[in-house]
Structures are given as structure tokens and as C-alpha cells.
Design an enzyme around this catalytic site. Structure first.
Site, PDB file in Angstrom:
ATOM      1  N   SER A   1       0.850  -1.196   0.000  1.00  0.00           N
ATOM      2  CA  SER A   1       0.000   0.000   0.000  1.00  0.00           C
ATOM      3  C   SER A   1       0.891   1.253   0.000  1.00  0.00           C
ATOM      4  O   SER A   1       1.779   1.372  -0.844  1.00  0.00           O
ATOM      5  CB  SER A   1      -0.936  -0.062   1.210  1.00  0.00           C
ATOM      6  OG  SER A   1      -1.950   0.893   1.117  1.00  0.00           O
TER       7      SER A   1
ATOM      8  N   ARG B   1     -11.731   6.291  10.423  1.00  0.00           N
ATOM      9  CA  ARG B   1     -11.310   4.897  10.400  1.00  0.00           C
ATOM     10  C   ARG B   1     -12.396   3.978   9.843  1.00  0.00           C
ATOM     11  O   ARG B   1     -12.113   3.000   9.152  1.00  0.00           O
ATOM     12  CB  ARG B   1     -10.941   4.458  11.813  1.00  0.00           C
ATOM     13  CG  ARG B   1     -10.519   3.019  11.935  1.00  0.00           C
ATOM     14  CD  ARG B   1      -9.311   2.705  11.074  1.00  0.00           C
ATOM     15  NE  ARG B   1      -8.685   1.465  11.459  1.00  0.00           N
ATOM     16  CZ  ARG B   1      -7.595   0.978  10.879  1.00  0.00           C
ATOM     17  NH1 ARG B   1      -7.010   1.645   9.906  1.00  0.00           N
ATOM     18  NH2 ARG B   1      -7.080  -0.153  11.275  1.00  0.00           N
TER      19      ARG B   1
ATOM     20  N   ASP C   1      -9.005  -6.250  -4.610  1.00  0.00           N
ATOM     21  CA  ASP C   1      -8.598  -4.972  -4.017  1.00  0.00           C
ATOM     22  C   ASP C   1      -9.184  -3.847  -4.859  1.00  0.00           C
ATOM     23  O   ASP C   1      -8.747  -3.620  -5.986  1.00  0.00           O
ATOM     24  CB  ASP C   1      -7.065  -4.898  -3.985  1.00  0.00           C
ATOM     25  CG  ASP C   1      -6.547  -3.620  -3.334  1.00  0.00           C
ATOM     26  OD1 ASP C   1      -7.362  -2.729  -3.013  1.00  0.00           O
ATOM     27  OD2 ASP C   1      -5.320  -3.528  -3.131  1.00  0.00           O
TER      28      ASP C   1
ATOM     29  N   HIS D   1      -8.161  -5.050  -0.256  1.00  0.00           N
ATOM     30  CA  HIS D   1      -6.862  -4.420  -0.012  1.00  0.00           C
ATOM     31  C   HIS D   1      -6.139  -5.064   1.176  1.00  0.00           C
ATOM     32  O   HIS D   1      -4.923  -5.207   1.179  1.00  0.00           O
ATOM     33  CB  HIS D   1      -7.089  -2.926   0.238  1.00  0.00           C
ATOM     34  CG  HIS D   1      -5.829  -2.129   0.303  1.00  0.00           C
ATOM     35  ND1 HIS D   1      -4.952  -2.041  -0.751  1.00  0.00           N
ATOM     36  CD2 HIS D   1      -5.285  -1.375   1.294  1.00  0.00           C
ATOM     37  CE1 HIS D   1      -3.931  -1.259  -0.421  1.00  0.00           C
ATOM     38  NE2 HIS D   1      -4.105  -0.849   0.816  1.00  0.00           N
ATOM     39  N   ASP D   2      -6.895  -5.440   2.185  1.00  0.00           N
ATOM     40  CA  ASP D   2      -6.324  -6.061   3.381  1.00  0.00           C
ATOM     41  C   ASP D   2      -5.540  -7.335   3.095  1.00  0.00           C
ATOM     42  O   ASP D   2      -4.763  -7.783   3.941  1.00  0.00           O
ATOM     43  CB  ASP D   2      -7.433  -6.396   4.391  1.00  0.00           C
ATOM     44  CG  ASP D   2      -7.528  -5.352   5.491  1.00  0.00           C
ATOM     45  OD1 ASP D   2      -6.748  -4.376   5.440  1.00  0.00           O
ATOM     46  OD2 ASP D   2      -8.372  -5.511   6.387  1.00  0.00           O
TER      47      ASP D   2
END
Lengths: 370, 370
Positions: free
Chosen positions: A140, A210, A310, A343-344
Site C-alpha cells: 500500500s 477509520r 482490491d 486491499h487487506d
């Protein structure tokens, strides 16, 4: 690690005296040829792997990747994790005291960029006497730092490993950052960035920031399989709506929990700084948007990895990097992993992904005699 | 339109006396066979088409679709727009005075569902003496109302036109709603929903909520082509970063503008209510998630339309509806429009989309003698 020499920043301002918190793993060999720099993303730190004796719960953020016998094997490589300038885990940042005023920097902390971080990390390498990294690696935002390393210091990077990253944010990426920042900037507890003096934190803003981030880290399908439309109910309770605005669905409970936890440990000024560094990163900007031109001076070998689901930094963004590198006939290995986790996925333990990284590091180990 | 008969709500509570603001276009024919109900989405109203003599700027939200000679031709059809219960454009909602207390309902306004709205709309039809609508039509949340009409009142719906909609929200859809609600609920000016008494609005929360919404209404590609990474700069100014947290990119300026504008005219309690109605909509819930079973009693003919780049309610969600209807051999026309504009496409003037709707209404007009 203390630095007394001023660091000149891309914005034109500079920071006169600063410290960076660092963690290392493994042993630097006599030739100093086995060093790997691991760069962190938005909310991580120098604490890449393992745990401290007095805090067994606090595992490093990439512990499944880095350690003895892991894909990046610390029995062979000397790994450095650096908490970036402006972050909130020990390095100099907005919470630190400004020597000029004796008060926390707050909003007066200078805006830093990916390139500034790379320059600061280069001084860390200097302090270790490392002329050239066997590899610089990150996922990232960490991948942006790895890419920037290979542009700014081509002679100092053997291999550049870029995971789940992009050569620049899209308008949608910037938009999500802007909403997160707006939530923080408009929180009355933000006090123009000087909330430390008021002994308070802009928790509400951080929490919303968040929550937004978390949605973009997971794939739609992953959220569907993890939470679906399941209601948050006690065992045996009726599977019926409560008709209010409290937590009703599991996914709401998850987001609120993640938001609250983050607001406890993260610094709001750091969130602003790091999202801005993300927005600003665009090595092609100085070349009229031509990424190929921006990568002309590179000489590293590259491993680029993306994940199919992602949607924050989709595979197409990684392929832009690959294409620009191939325009220069650079050695590039590209892996597109069909993982469901969005994405994680770059932080998770997927065997195809980890085996690819492991095999790549074995090649590097042979090259550098690690 | 005033209603003195209590309306029983899905939540178990009821509302004893309420009014709905209504706008009509065209003329109801003698057989009362040419009536079309147009249902609105989150932030729209009864004001579907045209403008008022004293307010030429305020065009109806679906003016390109509804009007004389438009795809839904008001020279042939009698069109009704109803501002839904709980909304903030004239119908009874959280801003209205609760007859029991003499103060605005605020947070005490009951949670309403798509089915509640449909029941309230059915009373509007009764008042007009309309036994059966030639069509019930809506986009997004409006499409959910059209679908619910065909389930709750099959004998009263000739055609059901569902645009850019879904049979239920996904976990990701709910997650976005939850973040938007969290921004509102945690705004100190929200005062537990009783901000009217404090003569203030939770503007910051509404602003962030709307900014999040906007991102989900546009496609990634559309944002890229509309804004890209263009900087917000005066003519002739340097194309260089300012290194601060003010508006830097065009997309930031757009989102802030949209957020501020929305905070001026929308009511925060209504935003909570309507996003909750979206979350709760799930006609298959009573059938163990089996949408086919939920649609067993329907008898309308259907036009279902989706847009290729809509990632809020992607074409796959429309296809779930189509599949469940085909399981019952219902007459369904399905159009998937390859438009670049994301979810917002349903409000825009795309010739393929409008021609499809126009042709469909011509068929209806022949059927009902409009």
C-alpha cells in the site's frame, strides 16, 4: 535514532532536529549486503514482526511475512522497520514538542511526503553503514515508498517489492481521504490541531475516518461473506429488527468497534499528514503524467503484487507500474493473486502470495550471499 | 393531503395524524387508468418535474424523465409524486410538531420502512380514486418502493419499473450508511435528535454523510474523467502543491461544495430515517432469504434497468430481481445500460436509457388507453 542535521522537505520547509523509532530483526552480515527495509502504511509502525517480552499481545503488523523461517527470513536477512516522520509511534511527529515553542507541534508540524520519508530512511541506512539494500519492500503506502526509493536512490536498491500499491491515488482514493480528513477537521475537539493543549482528542472524527477506511480495505464480497445482513443479536434472540439507530447489523458493530479502537491509539494530526502524503504521491507529476519517463533512472529489479478483489488499489494500478518498468526493459516479476480479502489481503497469510515472496527472497539471498 | 386515520407501521408503532405533500402532472382520465406513481430516493421529494412559477431554478429531480413529450409523457399519463413520510420537504416528519407534546418529533419520530411508505402511498391512491396504477416507478430507493408495491398490492400495479435498485442492501451498502449515520449521531450539535430546540443543525455530520454518499453515487472512472488529480487553482497559477489541508484537488472542492449545500437544505433526522429504511428493506427476509418465494404473489409486468458502472447497486443486484421474477414466468424486460456515470446514471439523460423507458411507456399507453 536521533538526527541533528536538518532534513529539507519537499514542501520547502525543513525539520531541524528529529528522531525516528526503529526496530531491527536478524543480523547485518559483514558485507552489509543482506539488509531489507520494510516500509509501513497508514496506521502501522516500526514494529513489523514479533512481540516484546512484556507485551505478548502486540504482534508486529507483518509478523506473518517477516521472521525466522518466514517469507522474509530474518535468519538470513537483516530487516529494518522505521516509524516514519510525522507518525505517532515514537518518531518525531505532531505530538512531539517543537523545540522552538516548547509545546507540541500540532498543526505546525510540516506536511511530509513519501519522498521526504525516503530521504529520512536513507539517513537511517547511512547510520547503519548500509550503502545498498538487498531489498526495499512495502504494501500500500509502503509500496509507494519502495517505488520512490528505486527512483530517488537507484544505486542503493537491489530489489524493490511493491505490494497492493499504486503509482498515484485516483480521484476516488483522494475523495475517501478528503471525507476522512473532513470528519477530523470539523470535529470541535480538533481545536485547529492543538487538541493536546486542551487535553482531549478529536475522537469522533478519527472514529468516522477509520470506519470509512475500513470499508475501502475490505472487498464487497469479503464483507458479504464475513457479515452479510446478519443482525447483532444475543444467542437465541429473535432475528427481527429493533427499529432504531443503535447497532442492528453485525457489520455496524464491527465498524464501530474498529473506529473506537483506532480513536484510542491513533493521533488525528498524523492521520491528516499521512493521508495527505498518499494524495500527493505521484512520481509522474514532474513528467507531465508520464510514469515511464519518471522511471527512466531506475535500476532495481522489481516484484509487483496485486490482489484481484482490491478495489482501493486495484490490479490495474499495479499493472501501470509494471508496464512503465517494462518500457525500460527492467526485470519485473508480477503476481496477481486471486484472493477474496480486498486491499487487506496484503497483510494476510495467503499461501500463493507468501510462496511468491518467499521464492523471490530466496533468489535475492543467493544473489547477496545471505 | 391530510390523513386522520392512524397509519400502523412495521415497527409496531403508529402515527395518528399526518400529512403528505403531493405533486401531480397531467390529467387523470375518466377510467382512472392512466395514473403513474413515481417514488423518490434518499434526498428527493414530491417535486418530480417542472418548476414553480416563482422559482424557475428549482427543477424537479426527474425532470428529464417526466413531462410533456418526455419518456414518461404527462400529456398521456397522470403522474403523482409523493414526499414520503419522515422526509423533510413538507410531509410529516421529524421536524413536524408532535401533537402529543406540541414540540417537533425529533428522535421520537417513529422509524419507517419502505413498506410503510407504500402503505401511505396506497392511501394517496385511494384519495384519488385510483384502484390500479398503470405503473409504479422509481430509481434506487424509489425502485425498492416500486418492487414493494408489486408485492404488497399486486392487484393495484399494472407495471413495475425498477431502475438502479436492489432487492436488499449488501453489507458494504449498510456499512456506508452506518458511517454516514455515525457522523450525524456523533455531531455535538445533534443533541440526541432534538437540535431544533437548540436552534442549530448538525451540519458537520450531515456534510460528511453527504460527502460519503456522493462517492458511492459516482463511478471510479467517472470521478477520474471529471476530476482526475487536477488541482484547484486560479487561472494561470502554478500547477504545484500547497502542502496543507485546505482544498488542494478539484475533487475535494466538489465534495465540500456538495456537502455544504446538502447541510443547508436537508434534515439530519430524516437522513437517519431514510438510510435505515434502506438498510431494512429485504422482502426475502420473511422467506428465509428466498427472493423467489417473496415474489410468488406478484402479478405485475416489470421493467428492470441497471447501469454497468453502478457499484452502489451493481447490475448483478438487478439481475437477482429479474431471476426471481423469471422463476415465476413473469413478463420482465431487463436493460443493462453501459453508462459511465455510476449510480447517478439513473438521474441523467442517456438516450439508450430514456428510449427504453419511452418505448415501454408507449406499450403501457396502448394497454390502458392513455
Amino acid at each position: 535514532m536521533e538526527f541533528a542535521e536538518p532534513l529539507h522537505l519537499q514542501s520547502g520547509s525543513s525539520i531541524s532536529h528529529y528522531s525516528l523509532t526503529i526496530e531491527t530483526y536478524g543480523t547485518l552480515n559483514a558485507e552489509r549486503s543482506n539488509a531489507v527495509l520494510v516500509c509501513h502504511a497508514l496506521n502501522a509502525s516500526h514494529h513489523v514482526a514479533g512481540h516484546y517480552a512484556d507485551d505478548p499481545q502486540n504482534l508486529g503488523w507483518w509478523d506473518n511475512m517477516v521472521g525466522p523461517g518466514k517469507p522474509l527470513d530474518t535468519n538470513r536477512f537483516f530487516v529494518i522497520g522505521v516509524n516514519n516522520l510525522g507518525s505517532c509511534f515514537g518518531s518525531t511527529g505532531p505530538m512531539s514538542l517543537d523545540p522552538l515553542t516548547g509545546r507540541p507541534y500540532g498543526a505546525r508540524f510540516p506536511v511530509v511526503t513519501v519522498e521526504d520519508w525516503v530521504n529520512a530512511q536513507a539517513r537511517v541506512a547511512d547510520a547503519f553503514g548500509i550503502d545498498r539494500f538487498a531489498a526495499v519492500m512495502g504494501g500500500s503506502l509502503g509500496g509507494m515508498q519502495a517505488l520512490a526509493w528505486s527512483i530517488l536512490y537507484p544505486e542503493r536498491v537491489g530489489h524493490c517489492i511493491i505490494v497492493a500499491s499504486t503509482p498515484k491515488l485516483s480521484a476516488q482514493n483522494i475523495a475517501f481521504n478528503e471525507v476522512a480528513r473532513s470528519a477530523i477537521l470539523s470535529d470541535p475537539d480538533f481545536h485547529g490541531g492543538d487538541y493536546y493543549a486542551h487535553n482531549i482528542k478529536p475522537r469522533r472524527g478519527l472514529r468516522v475516518a477509520r470506519m470509512i477506511g475500513h470499508i475501502t480495505y475490505l472487498s464487497d464480497d469479503d464483507m458479504a461473506s464475513k457479515f452479510g445482513r446478519a443482525l447483532r443479536r444475543a444467542e437465541g434472540a429473535l432475528d427481527a429488527y429493533n427499529f432504531n439507530f443503535e447497532v442492528e447489523f453485525e457489520v455496524e458493530s464491527y465498524l464501530r468497534y474498529q473506529g473506537d479502537k483506532f480513536a484510542d491509539f491513533f493521533d488525528a494530526n498524523t492521520y491528516l499528514l499521512i493521508t495527505r502524503a498518499l494524495d500527493y504521491f505521484d512520481p509522474a507529476k514532474a513528467y507531465d503524467g508520464n510514469l515511464t519517463a519518471a522511471l527512466a533512472g531506475t535500476s532495481a529489479q522489481y516484484l509487483v503484487i496485486s490482489f484481484g478483489t482490491d478495489w482501493r488499489f486495484a490490479p490495474a494500478r499495479s499493472r501501470e507500474i509494471v508496464k512503465a518498468l517494462l518500457d525500460h526493459k527492467r526485470a519485473v516479476t508480477y503476481g496477481e493473486i486471486d484472493a477474496p480479502h480486498g486491499h487487506d489481503a496484503f497483510l494476510l497469510d495467503d499461501p500463493r502470495y507468501h510462496n511468491l515472496v518467499r521464492a523471490y527472497y530466496e533468489r535475492i539471498a543467493e544473489e547477496v550471499g545471505a
